[in-house]
Write a protein that holds these residues in place. Structure first.
Motif, mmCIF file in Angstrom:
data_model
loop_
_atom_site.group_PDB
_atom_site.id
_atom_site.type_symbol
_atom_site.label_atom_id
_atom_site.label_comp_id
_atom_site.label_asym_id
_atom_site.label_seq_id
_atom_site.Cartn_x
_atom_site.Cartn_y
_atom_site.Cartn_z
ATOM 1 N N LEU A 1 6.304 9.477 0.278
ATOM 2 C CA LEU A 1 5.158 8.494 0.369
ATOM 3 C C LEU A 1 5.942 7.278 0.950
ATOM 4 O O LEU A 1 7.065 6.954 0.734
ATOM 5 C CB LEU A 1 4.809 8.099 -0.840
ATOM 6 N N SER A 2 5.218 6.389 1.714
ATOM 7 C CA SER A 2 5.800 5.266 2.431
ATOM 8 C C SER A 2 5.062 4.040 1.608
ATOM 9 O O SER A 2 3.811 4.024 1.224
ATOM 10 C CB SER A 2 5.308 5.159 3.604
ATOM 11 N N LEU A 3 5.792 2.997 1.368
ATOM 12 C CA LEU A 3 5.542 1.677 0.843
ATOM 13 C C LEU A 3 5.327 0.633 1.790
ATOM 14 O O LEU A 3 6.377 0.279 2.616
ATOM 15 C CB LEU A 3 6.272 1.275 -0.341
ATOM 16 N N GLU A 4 4.161 -0.085 2.310
ATOM 17 C CA GLU A 4 3.886 -0.804 3.434
ATOM 18 C C GLU A 4 3.348 -2.139 2.818
ATOM 19 O O GLU A 4 2.476 -2.103 2.072
ATOM 20 C CB GLU A 4 2.945 0.008 4.403
ATOM 21 N N PRO A 5 4.017 -3.049 3.392
ATOM 22 C CA PRO A 5 3.655 -4.407 3.023
ATOM 23 C C PRO A 5 2.185 -4.718 3.492
ATOM 24 O O PRO A 5 1.727 -4.591 4.495
ATOM 25 C CB PRO A 5 4.508 -5.366 3.638
ATOM 26 N N VAL A 6 1.673 -5.837 2.253
ATOM 27 C CA VAL A 6 -0.022 -6.255 2.669
ATOM 28 C C VAL A 6 0.005 -7.492 2.241
ATOM 29 O O VAL A 6 0.223 -7.743 1.172
ATOM 30 C CB VAL A 6 -0.967 -5.157 2.081
ATOM 31 N N PRO A 7 -0.193 -8.447 3.041
ATOM 32 C CA PRO A 7 -0.328 -9.944 2.515
ATOM 33 C C PRO A 7 -1.652 -9.928 1.425
ATOM 34 O O PRO A 7 -2.407 -9.445 1.680
ATOM 35 C CB PRO A 7 -0.589 -10.613 3.688
ATOM 36 N N ARG B 1 15.867 3.017 -14.261
ATOM 37 C CA ARG B 1 15.018 2.238 -14.755
ATOM 38 C C ARG B 1 13.985 1.640 -13.939
ATOM 39 O O ARG B 1 13.308 2.176 -13.147
ATOM 40 C CB ARG B 1 15.790 1.423 -15.803
ATOM 41 N N ILE B 2 13.901 0.220 -13.737
ATOM 42 C CA ILE B 2 12.814 -0.434 -13.220
ATOM 43 C C ILE B 2 13.781 -1.135 -12.185
ATOM 44 O O ILE B 2 14.726 -1.792 -12.127
ATOM 45 C CB ILE B 2 12.181 -1.510 -14.162
ATOM 46 N N GLU B 3 13.071 -1.341 -10.927
ATOM 47 C CA GLU B 3 13.749 -1.569 -9.776
ATOM 48 C C GLU B 3 12.623 -2.520 -8.858
ATOM 49 O O GLU B 3 11.499 -2.093 -8.732
ATOM 50 C CB GLU B 3 14.345 -0.726 -8.791
ATOM 51 N N ASN B 4 12.924 -3.563 -8.346
ATOM 52 C CA ASN B 4 12.279 -4.359 -7.436
ATOM 53 C C ASN B 4 12.506 -3.592 -5.987
ATOM 54 O O ASN B 4 13.465 -3.219 -5.555
ATOM 55 C CB ASN B 4 12.882 -5.769 -7.306
ATOM 56 N N VAL B 5 11.254 -3.394 -5.448
ATOM 57 C CA VAL B 5 11.431 -2.588 -4.172
ATOM 58 C C VAL B 5 11.642 -3.394 -2.702
ATOM 59 O O VAL B 5 10.894 -4.212 -2.476
ATOM 60 C CB VAL B 5 10.162 -1.629 -3.980
ATOM 61 N N VAL B 6 12.401 -2.861 -1.973
ATOM 62 C CA VAL B 6 12.736 -3.305 -0.677
ATOM 63 C C VAL B 6 11.473 -2.837 0.269
ATOM 64 O O VAL B 6 10.935 -1.555 0.045
ATOM 65 C CB VAL B 6 13.856 -3.026 -0.078
ATOM 66 N N ASP B 7 10.714 -3.525 0.932
ATOM 67 C CA ASP B 7 9.603 -3.365 1.671
ATOM 68 C C ASP B 7 9.638 -3.535 3.119
ATOM 69 O O ASP B 7 10.277 -4.739 3.615
ATOM 70 C CB ASP B 7 8.383 -4.318 1.032
ATOM 71 N N PRO B 8 9.535 -2.688 4.074
ATOM 72 C CA PRO B 8 9.017 -1.228 3.740
ATOM 73 C C PRO B 8 10.085 -0.354 3.081
ATOM 74 O O PRO B 8 11.207 -0.622 3.421
ATOM 75 C CB PRO B 8 8.342 -0.864 4.906
ATOM 76 N N ARG C 1 0.951 -1.083 0.045
ATOM 77 C CA ARG C 1 0.023 0.063 0.002
ATOM 78 C C ARG C 1 0.788 1.221 0.103
ATOM 79 O O ARG C 1 1.974 1.464 0.894
ATOM 80 C CB ARG C 1 -0.985 -0.031 1.076
ATOM 81 N N LEU C 2 0.498 1.969 -1.058
ATOM 82 C CA LEU C 2 1.360 3.470 -0.941
ATOM 83 C C LEU C 2 0.540 4.431 -0.217
ATOM 84 O O LEU C 2 -0.663 4.657 -0.223
ATOM 85 C CB LEU C 2 1.403 3.998 -2.523
ATOM 86 N N VAL C 3 1.237 4.801 0.935
ATOM 87 C CA VAL C 3 0.723 5.820 1.759
ATOM 88 C C VAL C 3 1.378 7.113 1.792
ATOM 89 O O VAL C 3 2.442 7.410 1.902
ATOM 90 C CB VAL C 3 0.540 5.342 3.258
#
Length: 320
Positions: free
Chosen positions: A100-106, A83-90, A12-14
């Motif tokens: 903005l914060s990226l927060e994990p959601v199952p 370019r394109i990257e795989n994101v470390v979460d959070p 979830r982008l917050v």
């Protein structure tokens, strides 16, 4: 390339102001575009933000982010991305002066739209369906409805006072839309290290194309062999296997290996008749193939989907 949150997670982008969330959106397979333009899904009205600045999306391998050649760059945890990257979460995402914060959601389930190829990861909760601005899942021509998802991924559609359970792995209709619900894939499928290996080499399986009528799928870690003889499923898997083998021989980057466009796959399976088939026929075949693989006790998501294409993502391919 940074590693992803892992199979079975979405994010979830917050946006928070003084610690309070003022806006959020759950990422799905369809990219979310952020920028200064009113055409962006998330508009940031600032001169240091490009019209279409960055895109984010999620698939069953994790969360992805792409800077769209922005003038001032996109920063992930204070590092400018390329370019394109795989994101470390959070993670923290900075676009201009906006953080903005990226927060994990199952993701307990995945909802596929057979009409337009979208895939949406679902977490536990209630989703509003319809055409209104407050709809979480936009479906044209659908009256206000809700989709209720529990922690096990079991979902119920509610239209007014009428509620019905959504079947797993079977197409269902709502308002002229054909949808398909798949179980999510959780952490029991591996560790973060396992995910890194999968990202580079594919899932630990071997597909052997014996003839144009038979393929065998087996785990590299177990002796069990699953034999497939259904004609169209054999053609689907053998076509994807040939593409994967060709791309690996060319040493193409792992994230780009094995992908085939839907039209190319359809033509490989049905030949000239493909042009006369309904557009969702390939999607139904793919889901049924994945279902048969899962029924055999193997991972269904070795067949990966993205908009307009498929790939077989496994460690070994043997072509007869």
């Amino acid at each position: 390339m940074r590693n992803a949150t892992g199979v079975g997670l979405t994010a979830r982008l917050v946006h928070r102001v003084d610690g309070t969330a003022v806006r959020s959106v759950t990422l799905g397979a369809a990219p979310i575009f952020i920028g200064r333009s009113e055409q962006a899904h998330w508009t940031i009205d600032s001169p240091d933000v490009s019209r279409l600045h960055v895109a984010l999306w999620v698939n069953q391998q994790g969360v992805w982010i792409q800077d769209l050649n922005s003038a001032n760059g996109t920063f992930l945890n204070d590092e400018r991305i390329e370019r394109i990257e795989n994101v470390v979460d959070p993670a923290m995402l900075r676009i201009g002066q906006t953080v903005l914060s990226l927060e994990p959601v199952p993701a307990v389930a995945w909802l596929s739209f057979l009409n337009d190829e979208r895939q949406l990861p679902l977490s536990k909760g209630t989703y509003r369906l319809g055409t209104g601005e407050d709809a979480d899942i936009h479906l044209h021509g659908v009256p206000a409805a809700t989709l209720e998802v529990n922690a096990s991924g079991v979902a119920r559609i509610r239209l007014g006072i009428v509620a019905s359970t959504v079947p797993f792995d079977e197409p269902f209709q709502i308002g002229g839309h054909t949808l398909f619900l798949m179980k999510g894939f959780g952490s029991e499928h591996g560790t973060l290290s396992d995910s890194m290996k999968i990202e580079q080499h594919g899932y630990p399986y071997r597909l052997s194309v014996l003839t144009n009528q038979t393929v065998q799928l087996s785990s590299l870690e177990e002796a069990d062999i699953f034999t497939i003889r259904a004609r169209n499923r054999v053609l689907l898997l053998s076509g994807l296997a040939q593409q994967l083998s060709t791309d690996r021989a060319k040493r193409i980057e792992p994230t780009s290996q094995g992908w085939m466009q839907n039209d190319a796959i359809g033509a490989y399976i049905w030949g000239e008749r493909w042009e006369h088939h309904p557009p969702n026929r390939l999607h139904v075949l793919t889901h049924r193939t994945r279902r048969s693989i899962e029924t055999a006790g193997l991972r269904a998501d070795i067949i990966e989907k993205r908009h307009g294409g498929l790939r077989l993502w496994i460690a070994e391919v043997i072509l007869g």
